[in-house]
Write a protein that holds these residues in place. Structure first.
Motif, PDB file in Angstrom:
ATOM      1  N   ASP A 171      -2.896  -5.922  -5.404  1.00 30.01           N
ATOM      2  CA  ASP A 171      -1.667  -6.607  -5.074  1.00 30.01           C
ATOM      3  C   ASP A 171      -0.217  -6.497  -6.246  1.00 30.01           C
ATOM      4  N   LEU A 176      -0.015  -8.972   4.159  1.00 28.29           N
ATOM      5  CA  LEU A 176       1.203  -9.690   3.688  1.00 28.29           C
ATOM      6  C   LEU A 176       0.964 -11.576   3.175  1.00 28.29           C
ATOM      7  N   CYS A 181       7.681  -9.387   2.749  1.00 25.19           N
ATOM      8  CA  CYS A 181       7.321  -9.579   1.493  1.00 25.19           C
ATOM      9  C   CYS A 181       8.083  -8.344   0.599  1.00 25.19           C
ATOM     10  N   ARG A 233       6.464  -5.215   0.305  1.00 20.67           N
ATOM     11  CA  ARG A 233       5.414  -3.895   1.863  1.00 20.67           C
ATOM     12  C   ARG A 233       5.108  -2.663   1.158  1.00 20.67           C
ATOM     13  N   LEU A 246       0.152  -3.281   8.779  1.00 15.18           N
ATOM     14  CA  LEU A 246       0.550  -5.176   8.180  1.00 15.18           C
ATOM     15  C   LEU A 246       0.380  -6.014   8.831  1.00 15.18           C
TER      16      LEU A 246
END
Length: 386
Positions: A24, A54, A59, A62, A86
């Motif tokens: 991440d 997410l 986010c 992304r 997502l």
């Protein structure tokens, strides 16, 4: 034909192993460890669909996550195409993630103040403004992260005069996961600043208690991960923030920045002397603007005089009763100023410039200091039974 399909179709274990290499971008841990992999679907022809959670809706990273997942899965033998879908974590999933990042501890605590912390915390202090304290902080952070290969964070603790985000070249905004704040990164350095929470160039008009609370949040609520070094860019002088740091992170050490001129040196020595009252260690003195190379003959021109750094170091040695060295002198260099304006620290953009070399030398001295419990109070009392 069935055997060929069986041999060329990737397995879920292989895809999951590839996803384990994707970190991440904010938390810097594998998405598989963070519970961000929602699903994996593999078609007989090698088409792979990956579902990714997410942490929050909207986010800002992304696209980065999508690109990194796609690239990692494409490297798996037999994969012909990758589609990433997502989704967003539920409130319960975010609570579980926050608890996991805190090691199962629900309460907020400052990790750097804990007895087992291995993070070196350096407070970059100065007696007065305009001596280049923030420039030194940013460049030391970038040099430690690049040349030293260390995990580095910076707290812009100069609440009224925050400038670190610009100097590091980040306009990113922190992401909140439950009551945790994920700091943006620039040049491999995690950074947090009050400027990331205020609109435009709005001033911060707070009294002491608000300053203390902001600093406490930066230290306790931000997810820093396992840092080797944390630098705090303090405001000039010996006010509320300097006192709060001593209370919140009592094991923090002090780097004093001054210029050669005697007036600045006297004020810097006064600022460093606060270590006597707060029982903090002074690592050393950095003399900024210590001369300017002549553009015609390379002879050093002492624009602001000489000896200020040495004077401060000698004065603090007498005051504290411990050896306080001069860690280095940073010459006046237009590239240092340009780097700060452009968000490109000179230690990275022009490492062989006079200022770049001097700053990297100071960073090397700091990076060579042992990461560990050396110098920390163990809370032991000598026994009189012997």
């Amino acid at each position: 034909m069935a055997t060929e399909t069986q041999e060329t179709t990737p397995t879920e274990d292989a895809v999951r192993a590839a996803l384990a290499t994707v970190n991440d971008p904010e938390i810097h841990r594998p998405i598989t460890d963070l519970g961000m992999v929602k699903s994996i679907a593999i078609a007989p022809g090698g088409a792979v669909d990956v579902g990714v959670y997410l942490t929050v809706s909207g986010c800002p990273l992304r696209e980065t996550i999508t690109a990194n997942v796609t690239e990692a899965v494409q490297r798996v033998p037999g994969v012909t195409s990758v589609a990433v879908e997502l989704d967003v974590m539920s409130d319960e999933q975010r609570r579980e993630l926050a608890a996991s990042l805190r090691g199962g501890k629900a309460e907020r605590e400052i990790p750097f103040a804990q007895p087992g912390s291995l993070t070196r915390v350096y407070c970059v202090a100065s007696g007065k403004g305009g001596v280049g304290k923030s420039s030194v902080t940013v460049n030391l952070a970038a040099a430690l992260a690049a040349g030293g290969g260390l995990k580095v964070g910076v707290v812009d603790a100069d609440i009224y005069g925050h400038s670190v985000p610009r100097m590091l070249g980040t306009d990113g905004r922190p992401t909140q996961v439950e009551d945790m704040i994920m700091p943006p990164s620039a040049h491999g350095v995690k950074v947090i600043s009050i400027g990331m929470f205020t609109p435009g160039n709005a001033p911060v008009v707070w009294r002491g208690p608000m300053l203390h609370r902001a600093l406490q949040q930066f230290l306790a609520d931000v997810y820093w991960g396992d840092l080797d070094v944390l630098l705090l860019d303090l405001p000039p002088g010996t006010g509320d923030i300097a006192i709060s740091v001593a209370q919140l992170v009592p094991n923090a050490e002090i780097l004093v920045v001054t210029t050669p001129q005697q007036a600045a040196a006297e004020v810097a020595e006064r600022a460093g002397s606060i270590a006597v009252q707060t029982h903090q260690k002074i690592v050393g003195v950095i003399e900024n603007m210590s001369g300017m190379p002549c553009p015609h003959c390379d002879e050093m021109v002492d624009v602001f005089g000489t000896g200020g750094g040495k004077q401060v170091a000698e004065g603090l040695t007498r005051t504290t009763g411990t050896d306080v060295p001069v860690l280095g002198g940073i010459p006046i260099d237009i590239r240092l100023r340009e780097g700060g304006d452009e968000g490109k620290p000179v230690v990275l953009s022009d490492p062989d410039s006079p200022a770049g070399k001097a700053l990297r030398t100071v960073a090397d001295k700091l990076s060579s200091r042992q990461r560990g419990l050396s110098g920390m109070s163990l809370g032991l009392t000598p026994s009189n039974k012997f």
